[in-house]
Design a protein around this motif. Structure first.
Motif, PDB file in Angstrom:
ATOM      1  N   ALA A   1       0.808  -1.217   0.000  1.00 51.46           N
ATOM      2  CA  ALA A   1       0.000   0.000   0.000  1.00 51.46           C
ATOM      3  C   ALA A   1       0.841   1.266   0.000  1.00 51.46           C
ATOM      4  O   ALA A   1       0.288   2.357   0.093  1.00 51.46           O
ATOM      5  CB  ALA A   1      -0.927   0.006   1.216  1.00 51.46           C
ATOM      6  N   GLY A   2       2.159   1.137  -0.121  1.00 45.81           N
ATOM      7  CA  GLY A   2       3.022   2.312  -0.037  1.00 45.81           C
ATOM      8  C   GLY A   2       3.163   2.743   1.403  1.00 45.81           C
ATOM      9  O   GLY A   2       4.166   2.481   2.061  1.00 45.81           O
ATOM     10  N   THR A   3       2.162   3.399   1.916  1.00 44.92           N
ATOM     11  CA  THR A   3       2.031   3.738   3.334  1.00 44.92           C
ATOM     12  C   THR A   3       0.594   3.444   3.740  1.00 44.92           C
ATOM     13  O   THR A   3      -0.337   3.829   3.029  1.00 44.92           O
ATOM     14  CB  THR A   3       2.341   5.227   3.593  1.00 44.92           C
ATOM     15  OG1 THR A   3       3.688   5.501   3.205  1.00 44.92           O
ATOM     16  CG2 THR A   3       2.160   5.582   5.059  1.00 44.92           C
ATOM     17  N   ILE A   4       0.416   2.777   4.845  1.00 41.70           N
ATOM     18  CA  ILE A   4      -0.930   2.491   5.330  1.00 41.70           C
ATOM     19  C   ILE A   4      -1.459   3.727   6.045  1.00 41.70           C
ATOM     20  O   ILE A   4      -0.874   4.190   7.024  1.00 41.70           O
ATOM     21  CB  ILE A   4      -0.940   1.284   6.279  1.00 41.70           C
ATOM     22  CG1 ILE A   4      -0.436   0.031   5.547  1.00 41.70           C
ATOM     23  CG2 ILE A   4      -2.338   1.050   6.831  1.00 41.70           C
ATOM     24  CD1 ILE A   4      -0.255  -1.172   6.463  1.00 41.70           C
ATOM     25  N   ILE A   5      -2.563   4.278   5.558  1.00 44.86           N
ATOM     26  CA  ILE A   5      -3.160   5.453   6.183  1.00 44.86           C
ATOM     27  C   ILE A   5      -3.929   5.054   7.434  1.00 44.86           C
ATOM     28  O   ILE A   5      -3.776   5.659   8.495  1.00 44.86           O
ATOM     29  CB  ILE A   5      -4.093   6.183   5.192  1.00 44.86           C
ATOM     30  CG1 ILE A   5      -3.331   6.591   3.928  1.00 44.86           C
ATOM     31  CG2 ILE A   5      -4.735   7.395   5.860  1.00 44.86           C
ATOM     32  CD1 ILE A   5      -2.210   7.564   4.149  1.00 44.86           C
ATOM     33  N   ASP A   6      -4.762   4.031   7.325  1.00 45.21           N
ATOM     34  CA  ASP A   6      -5.611   3.602   8.441  1.00 45.21           C
ATOM     35  C   ASP A   6      -5.594   2.076   8.495  1.00 45.21           C
ATOM     36  O   ASP A   6      -6.280   1.429   7.707  1.00 45.21           O
ATOM     37  CB  ASP A   6      -7.028   4.118   8.265  1.00 45.21           C
ATOM     38  CG  ASP A   6      -7.923   3.744   9.433  1.00 45.21           C
ATOM     39  OD1 ASP A   6      -7.635   4.177  10.555  1.00 45.21           O
ATOM     40  OD2 ASP A   6      -8.904   3.002   9.220  1.00 45.21           O
ATOM     41  N   PRO A   7      -4.842   1.464   9.399  1.00 46.78           N
ATOM     42  CA  PRO A   7      -4.702   0.004   9.407  1.00 46.78           C
ATOM     43  C   PRO A   7      -6.014  -0.767   9.517  1.00 46.78           C
ATOM     44  O   PRO A   7      -6.254  -1.680   8.720  1.00 46.78           O
ATOM     45  CB  PRO A   7      -3.784  -0.259  10.612  1.00 46.78           C
ATOM     46  CG  PRO A   7      -3.003   1.003  10.762  1.00 46.78           C
ATOM     47  CD  PRO A   7      -3.950   2.111  10.381  1.00 46.78           C
ATOM     48  N   PRO A   8      -6.928  -0.437  10.451  1.00 45.39           N
ATOM     49  CA  PRO A   8      -8.173  -1.224  10.501  1.00 45.39           C
ATOM     50  C   PRO A   8      -9.007  -1.083   9.239  1.00 45.39           C
ATOM     51  O   PRO A   8      -9.615  -2.050   8.767  1.00 45.39           O
ATOM     52  CB  PRO A   8      -8.909  -0.645  11.723  1.00 45.39           C
ATOM     53  CG  PRO A   8      -7.878   0.060  12.512  1.00 45.39           C
ATOM     54  CD  PRO A   8      -6.886   0.560  11.528  1.00 45.39           C
ATOM     55  N   GLY A   9      -9.065   0.123   8.692  1.00 46.82           N
ATOM     56  CA  GLY A   9      -9.851   0.327   7.479  1.00 46.82           C
ATOM     57  C   GLY A   9      -9.333  -0.474   6.311  1.00 46.82           C
ATOM     58  O   GLY A   9     -10.115  -1.080   5.563  1.00 46.82           O
ATOM     59  N   LEU A  10      -8.005  -0.496   6.139  1.00 49.39           N
ATOM     60  CA  LEU A  10      -7.429  -1.262   5.034  1.00 49.39           C
ATOM     61  C   LEU A  10      -7.643  -2.755   5.244  1.00 49.39           C
ATOM     62  O   LEU A  10      -7.990  -3.483   4.303  1.00 49.39           O
ATOM     63  CB  LEU A  10      -5.940  -0.950   4.899  1.00 49.39           C
ATOM     64  CG  LEU A  10      -5.196  -1.700   3.805  1.00 49.39           C
ATOM     65  CD1 LEU A  10      -5.847  -1.499   2.450  1.00 49.39           C
ATOM     66  CD2 LEU A  10      -3.729  -1.285   3.758  1.00 49.39           C
ATOM     67  N   THR A  11      -7.465  -3.221   6.458  1.00 43.62           N
ATOM     68  CA  THR A  11      -7.695  -4.638   6.739  1.00 43.62           C
ATOM     69  C   THR A  11      -9.122  -5.043   6.408  1.00 43.62           C
ATOM     70  O   THR A  11      -9.364  -6.090   5.784  1.00 43.62           O
ATOM     71  CB  THR A  11      -7.388  -4.947   8.210  1.00 43.62           C
ATOM     72  OG1 THR A  11      -6.006  -4.699   8.464  1.00 43.62           O
ATOM     73  CG2 THR A  11      -7.707  -6.395   8.547  1.00 43.62           C
ATOM     74  N   ASN A  12     -10.076  -4.223   6.789  1.00 41.47           N
ATOM     75  CA  ASN A  12     -11.470  -4.551   6.508  1.00 41.47           C
ATOM     76  C   ASN A  12     -11.770  -4.508   5.018  1.00 41.47           C
ATOM     77  O   ASN A  12     -12.591  -5.290   4.518  1.00 41.47           O
ATOM     78  CB  ASN A  12     -12.395  -3.604   7.272  1.00 41.47           C
ATOM     79  CG  ASN A  12     -12.485  -3.943   8.749  1.00 41.47           C
ATOM     80  OD1 ASN A  12     -12.330  -5.096   9.125  1.00 41.47           O
ATOM     81  ND2 ASN A  12     -12.720  -2.940   9.575  1.00 41.47           N
ATOM     82  N   GLN A  13     -11.127  -3.596   4.282  1.00 40.96           N
ATOM     83  CA  GLN A  13     -11.299  -3.579   2.839  1.00 40.96           C
ATOM     84  C   GLN A  13     -10.836  -4.900   2.226  1.00 40.96           C
ATOM     85  O   GLN A  13     -11.499  -5.465   1.353  1.00 40.96           O
ATOM     86  CB  GLN A  13     -10.503  -2.429   2.225  1.00 40.96           C
ATOM     87  CG  GLN A  13     -11.171  -1.082   2.333  1.00 40.96           C
ATOM     88  CD  GLN A  13     -12.258  -0.896   1.284  1.00 40.96           C
ATOM     89  OE1 GLN A  13     -13.368  -1.398   1.441  1.00 40.96           O
ATOM     90  NE2 GLN A  13     -11.946  -0.193   0.227  1.00 40.96           N
TER      91      GLN A  13
END
Length: 782
Positions: A636-648
């Motif tokens: 992801a380059g840099t993770i902006i929001d870890p829980p949000g990305l995981t849920n996506q």
């Protein structure tokens, strides 16, 4: 990667979290508008018919009914590409097509009025699949689609819009191959993305030509643009976007519903809410496009693809709005997965008598690759090439080029995703689990285990335009003006994070305006995973502009150069003397504010990537296929929001994703045109108790995007899984299984333990017409 950041990369509370869990959040169905009427639609029982007579007198006379409209009463507003979709038409083209509209003071009165409308139909012949629609003399749905073939290309992508991929010399490429394989495969189960909230709108008409629309959409400003053209460029459109109860792309296809609500509001002079029931949502709204590929592939023993030629047939249902765009994006995405110098891939878009296909996560690329990759698998199998190694070798590398959706040539400047792929392979244990083509990993009596892998990526992470404003107020707060609506992913909260990081403010001091086209600037919307780079880039640029202006104003107050100044927590200070700070109100004044502006322009030189590994268990006695394990790998380059990305990424299963290879399908009766499973019981989908083991491997390699070096990857999560499941099931059983979805009936039929299907189903990935061939230089094998 996120070390040193205050908010970026941290698991912080979403801006709307408390409103969601306490029920304070107001969706479209919760809105209260004075004098609101309730709209309903009478729908056709026929797949294709002319309306010979329609009598609405009894319905209009019913107490509480304010308007009943037929095709003779509505304005000539039109949507679609080409513009063939009317508010109401004298011809119906699928079971569930709109026949009449009702607005009433109560839902009960509106429902009763529908029962009182008397319609006489003149049935017409119908076509329900690609072959029938293209047959000589087939009944045509529209004069604008002669032979049921929709005109290719879309003006949105310019005059060179991709309709296929053509480059190099395919005949020379086939001559250079070690093996040439021909085959056909279809991904034609037209699953429904099933957002929890059904499509709906509130329309309020103001004479003479102005309408305000409360929309449930992930891209409310884009609705304004689309509807401006649908209204014939004669209506001033204002859109207000509130919380959207899921979309997965599909609710951008609500144009006809919106036009119908607007027509009812214009007729009554009152606001009208028109919301589909869940049954209507399943039977009369957007499905995935149906995709079928007939292709010829040339490949060398080292996994180099020397040539790829074939035809891509797309069933768009009864009309097209974005299908041409999906074809263009799909053709571009195929080049990201297959590095090949010689292409001749052509497309044909076909109309059939079922509800329309349209925007769904994966947007053309998922549908093409689910059909194309199984054909490539046969070439890999003929040369005994590990599919993981093939995808790792062939996924686009820095410096490679491709034609994107607008027909222009771009050079990729991103990272090499081979590192993330290797990390995923290690987490999954691919090299330990893969036994070779058509070989199970383990056998436990009747249960046979198999593994598979798929890959997908998209350049639309940098598509289209985003604009944003950021206002700084004297009290040390910031307001973002953006038409970013919340549709379940937390995107507005992520934009707040980015702006707060630039301005070094606490998150609770940054607020975002509601998405109102009368207030906010242009925003294409969070589609194609563009929210992180494109939308984020606009908000970051606006915050940076505001910060620059703030420091320039503060410079004479502090007697320092702007470059020597910084801001944090509503204070401005010299970097080498943070103790000598002034508040923003000393800079802006008590009666002033400051506005920063930001804009993102299209950039098609970066891509994201998702690789999905799956393990299945197949019971050869019952035919049941169980998804045991999923590993998704990305960077992801840099993770902006870890829980949000995981849920996506966890969302890779449903919303017409991986499970469209297992059980998600829309069952169409090809005799009557009726959808047989238009309810939440018969439409099969996964519940929480059926979840497999799921692991997400997310690397962070800086990407040259914006100041946080991040890109979006959520939208592509559904796309690699379906073809990986087919590969895994084939390996488990030791034979090619090529129908989507792999239901018990289809598994048993492949094993010779069940009879043939009752009707024509999804196209098999075989050589029809004619058998599949695998031709090696110097030999020929079946």
């Amino acid at each position: 990667m996120t070390a040193g950041y205050r908010h970026i990369g941290k698991a912080t509370e979403r801006a709307d979290a408390r409103d969601i869990v306490t029920g304070r959040i107001r969706y479209l169905g919760d809105l209260e508008v004075p004098r609101l009427l309730h709209g309903r639609v009478l729908r056709s029982p026929h797949a294709h018919a002319r309306i010979a007579r329609i009598d609405v007198a009894a319905a209009r006379a019913l107490p509480g009914v304010e308007a009943v409209l037929t095709h003779a009463d509505v304005p000539d507003w039109r949507g679609g590409t080409p513009r063939v979709l009317r508010v109401l038409d004298s011809t119906v083209r699928f079971v569930g097509d709109s026949v009449a509209l009702v607005a009433a003071t109560s839902e009960d009165a509106a429902a009763r009025a529908l029962e009182l409308i008397d319609v006489e139909y003149e049935p017409l012949p119908a076509v329900f699949d690609i072959d029938d629609a293209l047959a000589p003399g087939a009944p045509e749905l529209f004069p604008q689609a002669p032979g049921n073939v929709v005109q290719p290309g879309t003006a949105w992508f310019g005059p060179e819009c991709l309709t296929g991929v053509r480059m190099g010399d395919v005949e020379r490429g086939f001559a250079e191959a070690d093996v040439v394989v021909e085959g056909a495969c279809g991904y034609e189960n037209i699953p429904n993305p099933l957002p929890p909230e059904p499509p709906g709108v509130i329309a309020q008409w103001e004479e003479p030509n102005r309408v305000t629309l409360w929309v449930s959409s992930q891209a409310s400003y884009q609705d304004k643009v689309v509807l401006y053209y649908a209204f014939g460029r004669e209506v001033e459109v204002r859109t207000i976007g509130g919380p959207c109860g899921g979309s997965y792309g599909s609710k951008l296809m609500s144009a006809q519903l919106v036009l119908q609500a607007a027509a009812l509001s214009r007729a009554t002079g009152r606001p009208v809410r028109l919301v589909m029931s869940k049954e209507e949502h399943l039977a009369a709204f957007v499905l995935r496009i149906a995709s079928r590929v007939r292709a010829k592939v040339g490949m060398r023993r080292d996994g180099t693809v020397t040539a790829l030629a074939g035809d891509w047939f797309v069933d768009t249902g009864y009309y097209s709005m974005t299908t041409q765009a999906q074809v263009a994006v799909g053709c571009g995405e195929a080049q990201l997965v297959v590095r090949c110098p010689n292409w001749d891939l052509r497309s044909t878009i076909v109309c059939t008598n079922r509800t329309a296909s349209g925007i769904v996560r994966g947007f053309g690329g998922q549908e093409l690759k689910c059909s194309l990759l199984p054909v490539l698998s046969r070439a890999m199998a003929a040369l005994e090439i590990d599919p993981f190694e093939f995808f790792k070798k062939n996924y686009i590398k820095p410096g490679d080029g491709y034609f994107w959706r607008d027909g222009r040539w771009y050079t990729y400047r991103g990272i090499d995703y081979a590192v993330a792929m290797e990390a995923g392979a290690r987490a999954f244990g691919w090299r330990e689990r893969w036994r070779g083509w058509l070989r199970p990993t383990e056998i436990y009596g009747a249960v046979r285990m198999g593994v598979g892998v798929g890959v997908h990526g998209n350049v639309d992470i940098g598509e289209s335009v985003s604009e944003a404003y950021v206002r700084l107020d004297p009290d040390g707060r910031a307001t973002i003006y953006s038409a970013a609506t919340e549709h379940g992913t937390g995107q507005p909260s992520n934009l707040i994070k980015m702006v707060a990081e630039v301005l070094q403010l606490p998150l609770d001091r940054v607020w975002m305006t509601p998405a109102d086209s009368a207030v906010t600037p242009y925003e294409f919307g969070p589609v194609g995973s563009r929210g992180t780079w494109a939308m984020g880039g606009a908000s970051i640029a606006a915050a940076e502009d505001a910060r620059r202006k703030l420091l320039e104003r503060a410079a004479p107050i502090l007697g320092r150069d702007p470059a020597d100044l910084d801001t944090r927590d509503g204070l401005v200070f010299a970097s080498d003397a943070p103790g000598e700070a002034v508040r923003w109100n000393a800079v802006l004044g008590r009666e002033g504010s400051l506005m920063g502006e930001g804009r993102f322009d299209p950039d098609f030189t970066l891509a994201n990537c998702m690789m999905t590994f799956v393990e299945v268990a197949v019971d050869s006695e019952t035919g049941k296929v169980e998804l045991r394990r999923v590993v998704n790998a990305t960077d992801a380059g840099t993770i902006i929001d870890p829980p949000g990305l995981t849920n996506q990424l966890n969302g890779s299963l449903g919303s017409a994703g991986i499970d469209s290879a297992l059980f998600e399908e829309t069952v169409l009766d090809r005799a009557s045109g009726r959808i047989l499973n238009a309810n939440m019981i018969d439409y099969k989908w996964r519940s929480f108790v059926d979840l497999p083991a799921l692991e997400n491997v997310i690397l962070e390699t800086p990407v040259d995007s914006h100041r946080f070096h991040a890109i979006g990857v959520g939208e592509v999560a559904t796309a690699p899984g379906p073809s990986a499941v087919l590969m895994a099931v084939s390996s488990a059983l030791g034979m090619w299984i090529d129908e989507y979805p792999v239901t018990p009936e289809r598994v048993l039929r492949a094993l010779g333990r069940a009879g043939p299907p009752a009707g024509r189903g999804a196209a098999q990935c075989d050589g029809s017409p004619g058998e599949r061939t695998a031709e090696r230089r110097g030999e020929r094998s079946a």
